[in-house]
Design an enzyme around this catalytic site. Structure first.
Site, mmCIF file in Angstrom:
data_model
loop_
_atom_site.group_PDB
_atom_site.id
_atom_site.type_symbol
_atom_site.label_atom_id
_atom_site.label_comp_id
_atom_site.label_asym_id
_atom_site.label_seq_id
_atom_site.Cartn_x
_atom_site.Cartn_y
_atom_site.Cartn_z
ATOM 1 N N ARG A 87 0.862 -1.188 0.000
ATOM 2 C CA ARG A 87 0.000 0.000 0.000
ATOM 3 C C ARG A 87 0.890 1.226 0.000
ATOM 4 O O ARG A 87 1.797 1.357 0.813
ATOM 5 C CB ARG A 87 -0.900 0.003 1.238
ATOM 6 C CG ARG A 87 -1.534 1.352 1.591
ATOM 7 C CD ARG A 87 -2.752 1.658 0.737
ATOM 8 N NE ARG A 87 -3.240 3.017 0.885
ATOM 9 C CZ ARG A 87 -4.205 3.403 1.699
ATOM 10 N NH1 ARG A 87 -4.796 2.534 2.479
ATOM 11 N NH2 ARG A 87 -4.594 4.665 1.726
ATOM 12 N N ARG A 96 -6.100 2.266 -4.126
ATOM 13 C CA ARG A 96 -5.237 1.532 -3.194
ATOM 14 C C ARG A 96 -5.430 0.036 -3.346
ATOM 15 O O ARG A 96 -6.505 -0.423 -3.709
ATOM 16 C CB ARG A 96 -5.523 1.949 -1.761
ATOM 17 C CG ARG A 96 -6.943 1.635 -1.350
ATOM 18 C CD ARG A 96 -7.481 2.477 -0.280
ATOM 19 N NE ARG A 96 -7.626 3.839 -0.727
ATOM 20 C CZ ARG A 96 -8.260 4.774 -0.072
ATOM 21 N NH1 ARG A 96 -8.834 4.501 1.058
ATOM 22 N NH2 ARG A 96 -8.356 5.991 -0.532
ATOM 23 N N ASP A 99 -6.839 -1.089 2.198
ATOM 24 C CA ASP A 99 -7.009 -0.066 3.225
ATOM 25 C C ASP A 99 -7.645 -0.763 4.412
ATOM 26 O O ASP A 99 -8.619 -1.512 4.239
ATOM 27 C CB ASP A 99 -7.911 1.050 2.700
ATOM 28 C CG ASP A 99 -8.071 2.199 3.681
ATOM 29 O OD1 ASP A 99 -7.056 2.595 4.290
ATOM 30 O OD2 ASP A 99 -9.195 2.700 3.842
ATOM 31 N N ASP A 101 -9.022 0.239 8.198
ATOM 32 C CA ASP A 101 -9.306 1.274 9.192
ATOM 33 C C ASP A 101 -9.816 0.644 10.474
ATOM 34 O O ASP A 101 -10.647 -0.270 10.441
ATOM 35 C CB ASP A 101 -10.386 2.236 8.679
ATOM 36 C CG ASP A 101 -9.914 3.104 7.531
ATOM 37 O OD1 ASP A 101 -8.723 3.470 7.509
ATOM 38 O OD2 ASP A 101 -10.741 3.427 6.658
#
Length: 171
Positions: A87, A96, A99, A101
């Site tokens: 990444r 991307r 990801d 989170d």
């Protein structure tokens, strides 16, 4: 001293290469650790890009985990997994490979220079709320249940991707 385990939710997404395989690899990397347990994974959603719209659609899912890591260490682990999967952060909301989170970390509210939990924009984004509602509809975020946030969210873009490969995400 016994380990303290905390439930956390993660949002995963990507739109470069094979996002499904990237998310499966990221979830495997988490579940292979002794300080993280994968509890459940949502359906996989295909969603139009948000913020920067001149790029390919994203694939998104959410995962419920239990972890013995503190919140910032969990964030560091997620960033390490992203880096290990190549990444590169070139532009905000840009394309991307992966990801990850940290959305929720137990009942904690964390605000440091590096992390904000609950994730500050999660209640505005159907591409987070739809998969999160699959695995934790009654989870309370900012005083409301996920399912209530979802009822008020703009759902015109996201669509469910029926994925026979879903078993790759479940342990």
């Amino acid at each position: 001293m016994p380990e303290m385990w905390t439930s956390a939710t993660l949002g995963l997404g990507g739109n470069i290469g094979d996002p499904r395989a990237a998310m499966a690899k990221a979830l495997a990397a988490l579940s292979d650790r002794s300080d993280c347990r994968l509890v459940s994974v949502s359906e996989l959603y295909r969603t139009p890009p948000w913020g920067k719209t001149d790029q390919a659609d994203f694939f998104n899912c959410c995962a419920l985990i239990e972890t013995a890591l503190p919140a910032e260490a969990l964030l560091d682990l997620c960033l390490d997994i992203e880096r290990g999967m190549k990444r590169v952060r070139l532009e905000r909301w840009g394309p991307r490979t992966i990801d990850i989170d940290v959305l929720i970390y137990g009942d904690a509210q964390v605000l440091t220079e590096r992390v904000e939990i609950p994730h500050p924009r999660m209640t505005e984004r159907a591409f987070v709320l739809m998969p999160l509602a699959d695995i934790a509809p009654d989870l309370v975020v900012k005083g409301r249940r996920v399912i209530e946030w979802l009822a008020d969210a703009d759902k015109t873009g996201p669509c469910v991707l029926l994925d026979a490969q879903r078993t790759l995400y479940l342990l």
